[in-house]
Scaffold this motif. Structure first.
Motif, PDB file in Angstrom:
ATOM      1  N   MET A   1       0.851  -1.201   0.000  1.00 32.78           N
ATOM      2  CA  MET A   1       0.000   0.000   0.000  1.00 32.78           C
ATOM      3  C   MET A   1       0.882   1.244   0.000  1.00 32.78           C
ATOM      4  O   MET A   1       1.857   1.333   0.733  1.00 32.78           O
ATOM      5  CB  MET A   1      -0.892  -0.004   1.252  1.00 32.78           C
ATOM      6  CG  MET A   1      -1.858   1.165   1.320  1.00 32.78           C
ATOM      7  SD  MET A   1      -2.708   1.184   2.932  1.00 32.78           S
ATOM      8  CE  MET A   1      -3.501  -0.429   2.882  1.00 32.78           C
ATOM      9  N   SER A   2       0.595   2.189  -0.811  1.00 31.45           N
ATOM     10  CA  SER A   2       1.378   3.417  -0.869  1.00 31.45           C
ATOM     11  C   SER A   2       1.186   4.248   0.377  1.00 31.45           C
ATOM     12  O   SER A   2       0.103   4.346   0.924  1.00 31.45           O
ATOM     13  CB  SER A   2       0.963   4.242  -2.100  1.00 31.45           C
ATOM     14  OG  SER A   2       1.559   5.521  -2.040  1.00 31.45           O
ATOM     15  N   ASP A   3       2.288   4.877   0.851  1.00 26.34           N
ATOM     16  CA  ASP A   3       2.209   5.748   2.012  1.00 26.34           C
ATOM     17  C   ASP A   3       1.658   7.114   1.663  1.00 26.34           C
ATOM     18  O   ASP A   3       1.530   7.984   2.518  1.00 26.34           O
ATOM     19  CB  ASP A   3       3.583   5.900   2.651  1.00 26.34           C
ATOM     20  CG  ASP A   3       3.911   4.741   3.561  1.00 26.34           C
ATOM     21  OD1 ASP A   3       5.097   4.500   3.798  1.00 26.34           O
ATOM     22  OD2 ASP A   3       2.978   4.087   4.043  1.00 26.34           O
ATOM     23  N   SER A   4       1.337   7.349   0.402  1.00 20.77           N
ATOM     24  CA  SER A   4       0.807   8.658   0.003  1.00 20.77           C
ATOM     25  C   SER A   4      -0.704   8.710   0.070  1.00 20.77           C
ATOM     26  O   SER A   4      -1.306   9.722  -0.204  1.00 20.77           O
ATOM     27  CB  SER A   4       1.269   8.992  -1.432  1.00 20.77           C
ATOM     28  OG  SER A   4       0.732   8.045  -2.342  1.00 20.77           O
ATOM     29  N   VAL A   5      -1.327   7.591   0.437  1.00 22.74           N
ATOM     30  CA  VAL A   5      -2.782   7.566   0.547  1.00 22.74           C
ATOM     31  C   VAL A   5      -3.162   6.915   1.862  1.00 22.74           C
ATOM     32  O   VAL A   5      -2.414   6.118   2.428  1.00 22.74           O
ATOM     33  CB  VAL A   5      -3.429   6.777  -0.617  1.00 22.74           C
ATOM     34  CG1 VAL A   5      -3.165   7.458  -1.937  1.00 22.74           C
ATOM     35  CG2 VAL A   5      -2.930   5.344  -0.657  1.00 22.74           C
ATOM     36  N   PRO A   6      -4.350   7.221   2.403  1.00 19.04           N
ATOM     37  CA  PRO A   6      -4.782   6.603   3.654  1.00 19.04           C
ATOM     38  C   PRO A   6      -5.012   5.103   3.498  1.00 19.04           C
ATOM     39  O   PRO A   6      -5.048   4.562   2.410  1.00 19.04           O
ATOM     40  CB  PRO A   6      -6.098   7.339   3.963  1.00 19.04           C
ATOM     41  CG  PRO A   6      -6.029   8.615   3.194  1.00 19.04           C
ATOM     42  CD  PRO A   6      -5.271   8.276   1.944  1.00 19.04           C
ATOM     43  N   ASP A   7      -5.148   4.419   4.670  1.00 17.99           N
ATOM     44  CA  ASP A   7      -5.446   2.989   4.658  1.00 17.99           C
ATOM     45  C   ASP A   7      -6.708   2.706   3.856  1.00 17.99           C
ATOM     46  O   ASP A   7      -7.676   3.451   3.920  1.00 17.99           O
ATOM     47  CB  ASP A   7      -5.681   2.484   6.086  1.00 17.99           C
ATOM     48  CG  ASP A   7      -4.432   2.596   6.931  1.00 17.99           C
ATOM     49  OD1 ASP A   7      -3.384   2.149   6.467  1.00 17.99           O
ATOM     50  OD2 ASP A   7      -4.530   3.149   8.041  1.00 17.99           O
ATOM     51  N   LEU A   8      -6.689   1.589   3.102  1.00 17.17           N
ATOM     52  CA  LEU A   8      -7.880   1.209   2.350  1.00 17.17           C
ATOM     53  C   LEU A   8      -8.949   0.680   3.306  1.00 17.17           C
ATOM     54  O   LEU A   8     -10.137   0.926   3.126  1.00 17.17           O
ATOM     55  CB  LEU A   8      -7.505   0.153   1.306  1.00 17.17           C
ATOM     56  CG  LEU A   8      -6.564   0.642   0.190  1.00 17.17           C
ATOM     57  CD1 LEU A   8      -6.241  -0.509  -0.760  1.00 17.17           C
ATOM     58  CD2 LEU A   8      -7.187   1.797  -0.582  1.00 17.17           C
ATOM     59  N   GLN A   9      -8.517  -0.072   4.338  1.00 16.62           N
ATOM     60  CA  GLN A   9      -9.443  -0.540   5.358  1.00 16.62           C
ATOM     61  C   GLN A   9      -9.365   0.434   6.534  1.00 16.62           C
ATOM     62  O   GLN A   9      -8.474   0.343   7.371  1.00 16.62           O
ATOM     63  CB  GLN A   9      -9.067  -1.959   5.808  1.00 16.62           C
ATOM     64  CG  GLN A   9      -9.264  -2.991   4.714  1.00 16.62           C
ATOM     65  CD  GLN A   9      -8.965  -4.400   5.211  1.00 16.62           C
ATOM     66  OE1 GLN A   9      -8.199  -4.592   6.148  1.00 16.62           O
ATOM     67  NE2 GLN A   9      -9.578  -5.384   4.588  1.00 16.62           N
ATOM     68  N   GLN A  10     -10.286   1.366   6.541  1.00 12.44           N
ATOM     69  CA  GLN A  10     -10.204   2.450   7.507  1.00 12.44           C
ATOM     70  C   GLN A  10     -10.505   2.001   8.928  1.00 12.44           C
ATOM     71  O   GLN A  10     -11.433   1.239   9.174  1.00 12.44           O
ATOM     72  CB  GLN A  10     -11.192   3.564   7.116  1.00 12.44           C
ATOM     73  CG  GLN A  10     -10.959   4.153   5.742  1.00 12.44           C
ATOM     74  CD  GLN A  10      -9.638   4.901   5.644  1.00 12.44           C
ATOM     75  OE1 GLN A  10      -9.002   5.186   6.636  1.00 12.44           O
ATOM     76  NE2 GLN A  10      -9.245   5.230   4.426  1.00 12.44           N
ATOM     77  N   ARG A  11      -9.695   2.479   9.839  1.00 14.87           N
ATOM     78  CA  ARG A  11      -9.979   2.294  11.249  1.00 14.87           C
ATOM     79  C   ARG A  11     -10.860   3.433  11.738  1.00 14.87           C
ATOM     80  O   ARG A  11     -10.943   4.491  11.112  1.00 14.87           O
ATOM     81  CB  ARG A  11      -8.685   2.269  12.063  1.00 14.87           C
ATOM     82  CG  ARG A  11      -7.732   1.130  11.737  1.00 14.87           C
ATOM     83  CD  ARG A  11      -6.580   1.094  12.738  1.00 14.87           C
ATOM     84  NE  ARG A  11      -5.668   0.000  12.472  1.00 14.87           N
ATOM     85  CZ  ARG A  11      -4.493   0.136  11.856  1.00 14.87           C
ATOM     86  NH1 ARG A  11      -4.105   1.331  11.450  1.00 14.87           N
ATOM     87  NH2 ARG A  11      -3.713  -0.902  11.644  1.00 14.87           N
ATOM     88  N   LYS A  12     -11.496   3.223  12.885  1.00 16.64           N
ATOM     89  CA  LYS A  12     -12.272   4.272  13.539  1.00 16.64           C
ATOM     90  C   LYS A  12     -11.611   4.514  14.895  1.00 16.64           C
ATOM     91  O   LYS A  12     -11.731   3.685  15.807  1.00 16.64           O
ATOM     92  CB  LYS A  12     -13.727   3.845  13.718  1.00 16.64           C
ATOM     93  CG  LYS A  12     -14.457   3.591  12.398  1.00 16.64           C
ATOM     94  CD  LYS A  12     -15.864   3.064  12.643  1.00 16.64           C
ATOM     95  CE  LYS A  12     -16.564   2.754  11.334  1.00 16.64           C
ATOM     96  NZ  LYS A  12     -17.924   2.186  11.560  1.00 16.64           N
ATOM     97  N   ILE A  13     -10.904   5.638  14.998  1.00 17.33           N
ATOM     98  CA  ILE A  13     -10.093   5.933  16.177  1.00 17.33           C
ATOM     99  C   ILE A  13     -10.640   7.168  16.898  1.00 17.33           C
ATOM    100  O   ILE A  13     -10.939   8.189  16.266  1.00 17.33           O
ATOM    101  CB  ILE A  13      -8.623   6.182  15.811  1.00 17.33           C
ATOM    102  CG1 ILE A  13      -8.065   5.056  14.946  1.00 17.33           C
ATOM    103  CG2 ILE A  13      -7.785   6.387  17.072  1.00 17.33           C
ATOM    104  CD1 ILE A  13      -7.981   3.721  15.637  1.00 17.33           C
ATOM    105  N   ILE A  14     -10.768   7.052  18.206  1.00 23.95           N
ATOM    106  CA  ILE A  14     -11.151   8.192  19.039  1.00 23.95           C
ATOM    107  C   ILE A  14      -9.987   8.514  19.964  1.00 23.95           C
ATOM    108  O   ILE A  14      -9.381   7.608  20.555  1.00 23.95           O
ATOM    109  CB  ILE A  14     -12.399   7.864  19.891  1.00 23.95           C
ATOM    110  CG1 ILE A  14     -13.596   7.528  18.999  1.00 23.95           C
ATOM    111  CG2 ILE A  14     -12.737   9.028  20.824  1.00 23.95           C
ATOM    112  CD1 ILE A  14     -14.788   6.982  19.787  1.00 23.95           C
ATOM    113  N   HIS A  15      -9.653   9.789  20.062  1.00 29.53           N
ATOM    114  CA  HIS A  15      -8.682  10.221  21.074  1.00 29.53           C
ATOM    115  C   HIS A  15      -9.433  11.100  22.068  1.00 29.53           C
ATOM    116  O   HIS A  15     -10.015  12.119  21.693  1.00 29.53           O
ATOM    117  CB  HIS A  15      -7.530  11.010  20.455  1.00 29.53           C
ATOM    118  CG  HIS A  15      -6.524  11.479  21.468  1.00 29.53           C
ATOM    119  ND1 HIS A  15      -6.507  12.758  21.969  1.00 29.53           N
ATOM    120  CD2 HIS A  15      -5.511  10.823  22.094  1.00 29.53           C
ATOM    121  CE1 HIS A  15      -5.534  12.872  22.847  1.00 29.53           C
ATOM    122  NE2 HIS A  15      -4.912  11.712  22.944  1.00 29.53           N
ATOM    123  N   ILE A  16      -9.439  10.666  23.326  1.00 26.24           N
ATOM    124  CA  ILE A  16     -10.086  11.423  24.394  1.00 26.24           C
ATOM    125  C   ILE A  16      -9.020  12.121  25.222  1.00 26.24           C
ATOM    126  O   ILE A  16      -8.034  11.501  25.644  1.00 26.24           O
ATOM    127  CB  ILE A  16     -10.923  10.512  25.321  1.00 26.24           C
ATOM    128  CG1 ILE A  16     -12.084   9.872  24.545  1.00 26.24           C
ATOM    129  CG2 ILE A  16     -11.438  11.300  26.523  1.00 26.24           C
ATOM    130  CD1 ILE A  16     -13.197  10.828  24.183  1.00 26.24           C
TER     131      ILE A  16
END
Length: 372
Positions: A1-16
């Motif tokens: 996967m190229s580092d110039s584009v986001p992950d194809l399988q997107q994560r859902k991340i929350i930072h509190i």
């Protein structure tokens, strides 16, 4: 996967990130402090601000600031002693709320954490809704406010949580990531401290867009091992997973001085301030270690380290301070001046299993925190 584009399988991340955590706990427990400028820390000449309320921040009071400077900026500043046992108890409450939604919780300190809700326990399926629920539950249980960043990776989620503080939330969707990062000042990038930002400015790099315009080779030439991270981050890319059992290998900090320190009195005074600041960081991260290391860089840029270890975990601030003072005394007298001084607690509990170290610049100019 190229580092110039986001992950194809997107994560859902929350930072509190809790809002002015230590100071807010004090204002909650002492109603007479509400609405007033409050600093957690010592008010003595050698004291350091561990945390500041938002009322105090309006006067420019910040954590890691010498108490005398804080008092000068805000004459009505009220100092209160820290109560780490209380902060830890509240932190445990908050983490239990996180774990209602996911087992993938990565605490960064007592007052902030990443939560991966890609596959959330309650089957809600919407990270924004989950973040709203977490913030509401924190308020209900603790009477404290928290801010949240919601995005597809850790880098952007952490920055987003700071966008609408206090008591706010910012959501950055995958198609918005690159544009969001492009407008950020480079100082907002994890690991870009005051000195690195200054070097970037000399290269006419001021924003994420300026960073993205550079080749990875150019970044490696000027910023060494940070090049890959800067290259990816400037494109909104971060492949790091949320690690619930992240193991820290060291906690410490260092200060670079505008004027070289030569006299014994100046060096001892500098050491006392560093002891205060680093111990606050140790308490906040709940670290337990056996080895204290002194780092000193001389005026000619020659650098030395001196370490001292115990056969038990350093029990308290007094023991940590004694070790730091002994290490400093061992390099006295200093003939040509010291431009940088730092302390680190290492050989931490559980660190033998860690495979990597991460260095962090503090948000405060002039003081770099290091947490591995």
């Amino acid at each position: 996967m190229s580092d110039s584009v986001p992950d194809l399988q997107q994560r859902k991340i929350i930072h509190i990130d809790m809002d002015a955590f230590f100071a807010s706990v004090e204002q909650r427990d002492h109603p007479e402090l509400q609405g007033k400028p409050v600093a957690v820390g010592g008010s003595s000449e050698r004291g350091v601000v561990a945390a500041a309320s938002y009322e105090a921040r309006e006067f420019g009071v910040r954590s890691a600031m010498p108490s005398v400077t804080a008092k000068r900026r805000c004459p009505d500043l009220i100092f209160v002693k820290h109560r780490f046992d209380v902060y830890k108890q509240v932190s445990r409450q908050i983490r239990e709320i996180f774990r209602m939604h996911s087992d993938l919780v990565e605490p960064l300190s007592l007052d902030e954490a990443y939560i991966d809700v890609t596959h959330d326990k309650m089957g809600i399926g919407n990270a924004t809704r989950i973040a709203e629920m977490i913030r509401a539950e924190i308020l209900k249980q603790t009477q404290l406010t928290a801010s949240a960043g919601v995005s597809y990776n850790k880098f952007i989620a952490k920055i987003a949580s700071d966008q609408n503080k206090p008591d706010g939330m910012c959501v950055i969707k995958p198609h918005q990531g690159a544009a969001f990062v492009a407008q950020l000042p480079v100082r907002r990038f994890f690991g870009v401290g005051p000195k690195t930002a200054e070097r970037m400015a000399k290269l006419d790099i001021h924003t994420g867009a300026d960073l993205r315009a550079q080749s990875e080779e150019f970044l490696r030439q000027h910023f060494g091992k940070s090049a890959g991270y800067l290259f990816r981050a400037s494109r909104g890319v971060d492949h790091r997973e949320v690690k619930p059992n992240r193991i820290r290998k060291s906690v410490g900090g260092e200060r670079t001085y505008g004027t070289d320190l030569v006299s014994e009195a100046d060096l001892q005074d500098a050491m006392e301030k560093i002891i205060d600041i680093v111990w606050n960081s140790i308490e906040k991260s709940e670290a337990r270690g056996r080895t204290v290391t002194l780092k000193a860089k001389y005026a000619d840029f020659r650098q030395i380290t001196r370490s001292q270890s115990r056969d038990h975990y350093v029990e308290n601030k007094a023991e940590f301070a004694d070790m730091g003072r002994e290490l400093l005394a061992a390099i006295m007298p200093v003939e040509n001046g010291v431009r940088l001084l730092g302390l680190t607690l290492a050989n931490l509990e559980g660190a033998e299993q860690a495979n990597e170290v991460a260095d962090e610049d503090a948000a405060q100019p002039g003081f770099d925190f290091m947490q591995g």
